[in-house]
Design a protein around this motif. Structure first.
Motif, PDB file in Angstrom:
ATOM      1  N   GLY A  86     -23.225 -16.987  25.940  1.00  9.36           N
ATOM      2  CA  GLY A  86     -23.966 -18.131  25.413  1.00  9.36           C
ATOM      3  C   GLY A  86     -24.703 -17.787  24.135  1.00  9.36           C
ATOM      4  O   GLY A  86     -24.728 -18.575  23.184  1.00  9.36           O
ATOM      5  N   LEU A  87     -25.305 -16.604  24.087  1.00  7.00           N
ATOM      6  CA  LEU A  87     -25.991 -16.174  22.876  1.00  7.00           C
ATOM      7  C   LEU A  87     -25.017 -16.032  21.716  1.00  7.00           C
ATOM      8  O   LEU A  87     -25.328 -16.404  20.579  1.00  7.00           O
ATOM      9  CB  LEU A  87     -26.709 -14.847  23.137  1.00  7.00           C
ATOM     10  N   GLY A  88     -23.825 -15.528  22.001  1.00  9.63           N
ATOM     11  CA  GLY A  88     -22.797 -15.422  20.963  1.00  9.63           C
ATOM     12  C   GLY A  88     -22.379 -16.787  20.438  1.00  9.63           C
ATOM     13  O   GLY A  88     -22.166 -16.954  19.230  1.00  9.63           O
ATOM     14  N   ILE A  89     -22.267 -17.779  21.310  1.00 13.90           N
ATOM     15  CA  ILE A  89     -21.912 -19.135  20.891  1.00 13.90           C
ATOM     16  C   ILE A  89     -23.012 -19.725  20.010  1.00 13.90           C
ATOM     17  O   ILE A  89     -22.735 -20.368  18.989  1.00 13.90           O
ATOM     18  CB  ILE A  89     -21.642 -20.030  22.120  1.00 13.90           C
ATOM     19  N   ILE A  90     -24.264 -19.492  20.370  1.00 16.47           N
ATOM     20  CA  ILE A  90     -25.389 -19.994  19.566  1.00 16.47           C
ATOM     21  C   ILE A  90     -25.392 -19.346  18.188  1.00 16.47           C
ATOM     22  O   ILE A  90     -25.538 -20.036  17.164  1.00 16.47           O
ATOM     23  CB  ILE A  90     -26.723 -19.740  20.302  1.00 16.47           C
ATOM     24  N   ILE A  91     -25.187 -18.041  18.135  1.00 20.87           N
ATOM     25  CA  ILE A  91     -25.152 -17.341  16.847  1.00 20.87           C
ATOM     26  C   ILE A  91     -23.985 -17.834  16.007  1.00 20.87           C
ATOM     27  O   ILE A  91     -24.128 -18.038  14.791  1.00 20.87           O
ATOM     28  CB  ILE A  91     -25.088 -15.816  17.073  1.00 20.87           C
ATOM     29  N   LEU A  92     -22.846 -18.070  16.626  1.00 21.59           N
ATOM     30  CA  LEU A  92     -21.694 -18.613  15.907  1.00 21.59           C
ATOM     31  C   LEU A  92     -22.002 -19.990  15.329  1.00 21.59           C
ATOM     32  O   LEU A  92     -21.646 -20.291  14.187  1.00 21.59           O
ATOM     33  CB  LEU A  92     -20.477 -18.672  16.836  1.00 21.59           C
ATOM     34  N   PHE A 107     -26.367 -23.097  32.097  1.00 17.00           N
ATOM     35  CA  PHE A 107     -25.396 -22.821  33.149  1.00 17.00           C
ATOM     36  C   PHE A 107     -25.486 -21.359  33.583  1.00 17.00           C
ATOM     37  O   PHE A 107     -25.460 -21.055  34.785  1.00 17.00           O
ATOM     38  CB  PHE A 107     -23.980 -23.145  32.662  1.00 17.00           C
ATOM     39  N   ALA A 108     -25.605 -20.439  32.631  1.00 16.05           N
ATOM     40  CA  ALA A 108     -25.658 -19.014  32.945  1.00 16.05           C
ATOM     41  C   ALA A 108     -26.912 -18.667  33.755  1.00 16.05           C
ATOM     42  O   ALA A 108     -26.859 -17.827  34.643  1.00 16.05           O
ATOM     43  CB  ALA A 108     -25.628 -18.198  31.659  1.00 16.05           C
ATOM     44  N   ILE A 109     -28.024 -19.328  33.463  1.00 13.61           N
ATOM     45  CA  ILE A 109     -29.259 -19.050  34.185  1.00 13.61           C
ATOM     46  C   ILE A 109     -29.180 -19.558  35.617  1.00 13.61           C
ATOM     47  O   ILE A 109     -29.614 -18.892  36.556  1.00 13.61           O
ATOM     48  CB  ILE A 109     -30.462 -19.672  33.432  1.00 13.61           C
ATOM     49  N   PHE A 110     -28.606 -20.730  35.820  1.00 13.49           N
ATOM     50  CA  PHE A 110     -28.555 -21.324  37.149  1.00 13.49           C
ATOM     51  C   PHE A 110     -27.322 -20.918  37.961  1.00 13.49           C
ATOM     52  O   PHE A 110     -27.195 -21.318  39.117  1.00 13.49           O
ATOM     53  CB  PHE A 110     -28.629 -22.843  37.050  1.00 13.49           C
ATOM     54  N   TYR A 111     -26.417 -20.139  37.389  1.00 14.14           N
ATOM     55  CA  TYR A 111     -25.208 -19.713  38.093  1.00 14.14           C
ATOM     56  C   TYR A 111     -25.579 -18.795  39.241  1.00 14.14           C
ATOM     57  O   TYR A 111     -26.370 -17.884  39.087  1.00 14.14           O
ATOM     58  CB  TYR A 111     -24.270 -18.984  37.116  1.00 14.14           C
ATOM     59  N   ARG A 112     -25.039 -19.065  40.413  1.00 15.68           N
ATOM     60  CA  ARG A 112     -25.300 -18.222  41.587  1.00 15.68           C
ATOM     61  C   ARG A 112     -24.013 -17.573  42.034  1.00 15.68           C
ATOM     62  O   ARG A 112     -22.983 -18.232  42.177  1.00 15.68           O
ATOM     63  CB  ARG A 112     -25.829 -19.066  42.740  1.00 15.68           C
ATOM     64  N   THR A 113     -24.098 -16.295  42.283  1.00 17.07           N
ATOM     65  CA  THR A 113     -22.950 -15.598  42.829  1.00 17.07           C
ATOM     66  C   THR A 113     -22.920 -15.835  44.338  1.00 17.07           C
ATOM     67  O   THR A 113     -23.969 -15.973  44.968  1.00 17.07           O
ATOM     68  CB  THR A 113     -23.033 -14.079  42.555  1.00 17.07           C
ATOM     69  N   LEU A 155     -20.188 -29.811  12.982  1.00 14.05           N
ATOM     70  CA  LEU A 155     -19.574 -28.738  13.758  1.00 14.05           C
ATOM     71  C   LEU A 155     -20.588 -27.691  14.219  1.00 14.05           C
ATOM     72  O   LEU A 155     -20.634 -27.343  15.405  1.00 14.05           O
ATOM     73  CB  LEU A 155     -18.466 -28.074  12.936  1.00 14.05           C
ATOM     74  N   GLY A 156     -21.404 -27.199  13.321  1.00  8.71           N
ATOM     75  CA  GLY A 156     -22.385 -26.172  13.666  1.00  8.71           C
ATOM     76  C   GLY A 156     -23.399 -26.625  14.708  1.00  8.71           C
ATOM     77  O   GLY A 156     -23.617 -25.924  15.706  1.00  8.71           O
ATOM     78  N   PRO A 157     -24.045 -27.790  14.513  1.00  3.55           N
ATOM     79  CA  PRO A 157     -25.006 -28.243  15.531  1.00  3.55           C
ATOM     80  C   PRO A 157     -24.378 -28.517  16.901  1.00  3.55           C
ATOM     81  O   PRO A 157     -24.999 -28.241  17.929  1.00  3.55           O
ATOM     82  CB  PRO A 157     -25.586 -29.525  14.930  1.00  3.55           C
ATOM     83  N   ILE A 158     -23.159 -29.045  16.926  1.00  5.65           N
ATOM     84  CA  ILE A 158     -22.503 -29.293  18.210  1.00  5.65           C
ATOM     85  C   ILE A 158     -22.221 -27.969  18.910  1.00  5.65           C
ATOM     86  O   ILE A 158     -22.462 -27.831  20.116  1.00  5.65           O
ATOM     87  CB  ILE A 158     -21.205 -30.111  18.014  1.00  5.65           C
ATOM     88  N   LEU A 159     -21.746 -26.986  18.167  1.00  4.71           N
ATOM     89  CA  LEU A 159     -21.466 -25.685  18.755  1.00  4.71           C
ATOM     90  C   LEU A 159     -22.753 -25.013  19.233  1.00  4.71           C
ATOM     91  O   LEU A 159     -22.782 -24.397  20.310  1.00  4.71           O
ATOM     92  CB  LEU A 159     -20.752 -24.804  17.731  1.00  4.71           C
ATOM     93  N   THR A 160     -23.823 -25.156  18.471  1.00  6.30           N
ATOM     94  CA  THR A 160     -25.111 -24.588  18.878  1.00  6.30           C
ATOM     95  C   THR A 160     -25.615 -25.262  20.153  1.00  6.30           C
ATOM     96  O   THR A 160     -26.097 -24.584  21.076  1.00  6.30           O
ATOM     97  CB  THR A 160     -26.144 -24.742  17.744  1.00  6.30           C
ATOM     98  N   MET A 161     -25.510 -26.568  20.237  1.00  5.38           N
ATOM     99  CA  MET A 161     -25.945 -27.283  21.443  1.00  5.38           C
ATOM    100  C   MET A 161     -25.100 -26.867  22.656  1.00  5.38           C
ATOM    101  O   MET A 161     -25.645 -26.684  23.751  1.00  5.38           O
ATOM    102  CB  MET A 161     -25.833 -28.798  21.229  1.00  5.38           C
ATOM    103  N   LEU A 162     -23.803 -26.691  22.456  1.00  8.20           N
ATOM    104  CA  LEU A 162     -22.956 -26.225  23.555  1.00  8.20           C
ATOM    105  C   LEU A 162     -23.370 -24.824  24.004  1.00  8.20           C
ATOM    106  O   LEU A 162     -23.329 -24.510  25.198  1.00  8.20           O
ATOM    107  CB  LEU A 162     -21.490 -26.239  23.137  1.00  8.20           C
ATOM    108  N   GLY A 163     -23.797 -23.998  23.064  1.00  7.95           N
ATOM    109  CA  GLY A 163     -24.279 -22.671  23.409  1.00  7.95           C
ATOM    110  C   GLY A 163     -25.528 -22.736  24.268  1.00  7.95           C
ATOM    111  O   GLY A 163     -25.669 -21.986  25.242  1.00  7.95           O
ATOM    112  N   PHE A 164     -26.468 -23.624  23.923  1.00 12.41           N
ATOM    113  CA  PHE A 164     -27.679 -23.766  24.726  1.00 12.41           C
ATOM    114  C   PHE A 164     -27.357 -24.332  26.111  1.00 12.41           C
ATOM    115  O   PHE A 164     -27.943 -23.909  27.116  1.00 12.41           O
ATOM    116  CB  PHE A 164     -28.707 -24.649  24.020  1.00 12.41           C
TER     117      PHE A 164
END
Length: 69
Positions: free
Chosen positions: A19-25, A60-66, A46-55
């Motif tokens: 996710g951090l990589g997507i935000i930086i991209l 999702f990554a924070i709430f993901y449960r194994t 393009l950039g703002p949409i990609l940044t929002m998708l990263g956030f």
């Protein structure tokens, strides 16, 4: 019962790095826009949409449960 020392699992941390990589991209794409002041397609769309998708991916990554066995 063993208590995990870290609040997240390894998978959570891997997803957060993605996710951090997507935000930086997204921010990089905003900066690469050739139009003055970033008013082109890359800077305004393009950039703002990609940044929002990263956030969103970060949430999702924070709430993901194994699954526990």
């Amino acid at each position: 019962m063993k208590k995990n020392a870290f609040p997240f699992s390894r998978k959570n941390y891997q997803l957060m790095l993605i996710g951090l990589g997507i935000i930086i991209l997204g921010f990089t794409i905003i900066g690469l826009d050739r139009e003055p002041h970033g008013f082109g397609f890359m800077g305004l769309t393009l950039g703002p949409i990609l940044t929002m998708l990263g956030f969103l991916f970060q949430f999702f990554a924070i709430f993901y449960r194994t699954e526990k066995k």
